[in-house]
Scaffold this motif. Structure first.
Motif, mmCIF file in Angstrom:
data_model
loop_
_atom_site.group_PDB
_atom_site.id
_atom_site.type_symbol
_atom_site.label_atom_id
_atom_site.label_comp_id
_atom_site.label_asym_id
_atom_site.label_seq_id
_atom_site.Cartn_x
_atom_site.Cartn_y
_atom_site.Cartn_z
ATOM 1 N N ASP A 170 0.824 -1.208 0.000
ATOM 2 C CA ASP A 170 0.000 0.000 0.000
ATOM 3 C C ASP A 170 0.858 1.259 0.000
ATOM 4 O O ASP A 170 0.509 2.244 -0.649
ATOM 5 C CB ASP A 170 -0.934 0.010 1.215
ATOM 6 C CG ASP A 170 -2.064 -1.008 1.066
ATOM 7 O OD1 ASP A 170 -2.328 -1.441 -0.075
ATOM 8 O OD2 ASP A 170 -2.670 -1.369 2.086
ATOM 9 N N ALA A 190 0.791 4.159 -2.815
ATOM 10 C CA ALA A 190 0.495 5.535 -2.413
ATOM 11 C C ALA A 190 1.456 6.533 -3.059
ATOM 12 O O ALA A 190 1.153 7.721 -3.131
ATOM 13 C CB ALA A 190 0.563 5.655 -0.890
ATOM 14 N N GLN A 191 2.581 6.047 -3.552
ATOM 15 C CA GLN A 191 3.555 6.945 -4.179
ATOM 16 C C GLN A 191 3.269 7.197 -5.656
ATOM 17 O O GLN A 191 3.875 8.077 -6.270
ATOM 18 C CB GLN A 191 4.964 6.364 -4.007
ATOM 19 C CG GLN A 191 5.401 6.370 -2.557
ATOM 20 C CD GLN A 191 6.833 5.940 -2.402
ATOM 21 O OE1 GLN A 191 7.653 6.193 -3.269
ATOM 22 N NE2 GLN A 191 7.139 5.294 -1.296
ATOM 23 N N GLY A 228 0.568 8.484 -7.182
ATOM 24 C CA GLY A 228 -0.018 9.806 -7.416
ATOM 25 C C GLY A 228 1.015 10.924 -7.367
ATOM 26 O O GLY A 228 1.126 11.712 -8.324
ATOM 27 N N GLU A 234 -3.764 11.656 -8.925
ATOM 28 C CA GLU A 234 -2.602 12.334 -8.347
ATOM 29 C C GLU A 234 -2.726 12.518 -6.838
ATOM 30 O O GLU A 234 -1.733 12.460 -6.125
ATOM 31 C CB GLU A 234 -2.382 13.693 -9.020
ATOM 32 C CG GLU A 234 -1.821 13.592 -10.417
ATOM 33 C CD GLU A 234 -1.427 14.949 -10.990
ATOM 34 O OE1 GLU A 234 -1.544 15.978 -10.280
ATOM 35 O OE2 GLU A 234 -0.991 14.982 -12.156
ATOM 36 N N SER A 235 -3.949 12.738 -6.348
ATOM 37 C CA SER A 235 -4.140 12.955 -4.910
ATOM 38 C C SER A 235 -4.310 11.658 -4.126
ATOM 39 O O SER A 235 -4.395 11.672 -2.907
ATOM 40 C CB SER A 235 -5.342 13.865 -4.670
ATOM 41 O OG SER A 235 -6.524 13.199 -5.086
ATOM 42 N N GLY A 236 -4.389 10.529 -4.838
ATOM 43 C CA GLY A 236 -4.546 9.235 -4.169
ATOM 44 C C GLY A 236 -5.987 8.910 -3.823
ATOM 45 O O GLY A 236 -6.255 7.936 -3.125
ATOM 46 N N LYS A 237 -6.921 9.718 -4.307
ATOM 47 C CA LYS A 237 -8.335 9.474 -4.011
ATOM 48 C C LYS A 237 -8.965 8.491 -4.991
ATOM 49 O O LYS A 237 -10.100 8.076 -4.809
ATOM 50 C CB LYS A 237 -9.108 10.794 -4.020
ATOM 51 C CG LYS A 237 -8.689 11.702 -2.882
ATOM 52 C CD LYS A 237 -9.400 13.017 -2.920
ATOM 53 C CE LYS A 237 -8.891 13.889 -1.768
ATOM 54 N NZ LYS A 237 -9.296 15.257 -1.928
ATOM 55 N N GLN A 273 -8.015 4.841 -7.099
ATOM 56 C CA GLN A 273 -7.050 3.748 -7.214
ATOM 57 C C GLN A 273 -6.510 3.695 -8.638
ATOM 58 O O GLN A 273 -7.262 3.768 -9.615
ATOM 59 C CB GLN A 273 -7.694 2.410 -6.860
ATOM 60 C CG GLN A 273 -6.692 1.285 -6.820
ATOM 61 C CD GLN A 273 -7.312 -0.002 -6.314
ATOM 62 O OE1 GLN A 273 -8.489 -0.063 -6.008
ATOM 63 N NE2 GLN A 273 -6.505 -1.041 -6.216
#
Length: 184
Positions: free
Chosen positions: A2, A6-7, A9, A41-44, A46
């Motif tokens: 995970d 997360a990197q 974005g 880009e913001s991770g919102k 997947q």
């Protein structure tokens, strides 16, 4: 895993900014909505292959460039070999382009028979005295001295009779096979 995902974005955003593009610029080029790109880009949102492929193509990067580099253990943990009285300690990783060893040669009165093979060798004497028989000439390499030679010339290496010799040896791939694994 995970943390790696997360990197994606932030790395995607950094690649876009390196090109000097706005969200709208890249989204238009990749054929997606600005909001989808913003959420990636913001991770919102997947990341998925169908979303990332057009983006990486437009940015001229690989998918791997969006993932963090997996750190490798740089320590060399290879088995020390003992053969014919020699102690051969590997100092480089197994798949390094050049192989380096610390070789301890036992004291011996006579030089072994010379061999010829493809390769190149560089060596440095850490302690003792090394006998380098090279092309019918014998050279005594003292502590602190180095030598290099083309292994296609008849050669042999051994310590002199006054004691063992510790040597750092760097080999090309074919020279490494002959010196550390023995003749085929």
């Amino acid at each position: 895993m995970d943390a790696e995902l997360a990197q994606i974005g932030p790395r995607l955003r950094a690649a876009r900014r390196e090109h000097g593009w706005t969200l709208e610029d890249l989204a238009t080029r990749a054929g997606m909505s600005v909001s989808t790109l913003s959420r990636l880009e913001s991770g919102k949102r997947q990341a998925s292959l169908p979303l990332l492929l057009p983006l990486t193509r437009q940015l001229g990067i690989r998918l791997d460039d969006l993932l963090p580099v997996t750190p490798i253990d740089p320590r060399v943990r290879r088995t020390v070999e003992r053969r014919d009285g020699m102690v051969i300690a590997p100092l480089t990783l197994e798949h390094s382009p050049v192989q380096t060893y610390k070789v301890t040669y036992p004291a011996t009165e006579a030089a072994p028979a010379p061999r010829v093979h493809d390769g190149y060798e560089w060596l440095y004497v850490l302690s003792g005295r090394l006998r380098l028989a090279l092309n019918d000439h014998e050279h005594i390499i003292e502590r602190g001295e180095a030598a290099e030679f083309d292994t296609r010339m008849p050669h042999s290496l051994s310590a002199t009779g006054d004691g063992p010799a510790e040597v750092l040896s760097i080999f090309s791939a074919s020279g490494e096979r002959m010196h550390t694994h023995g003749a085929p």
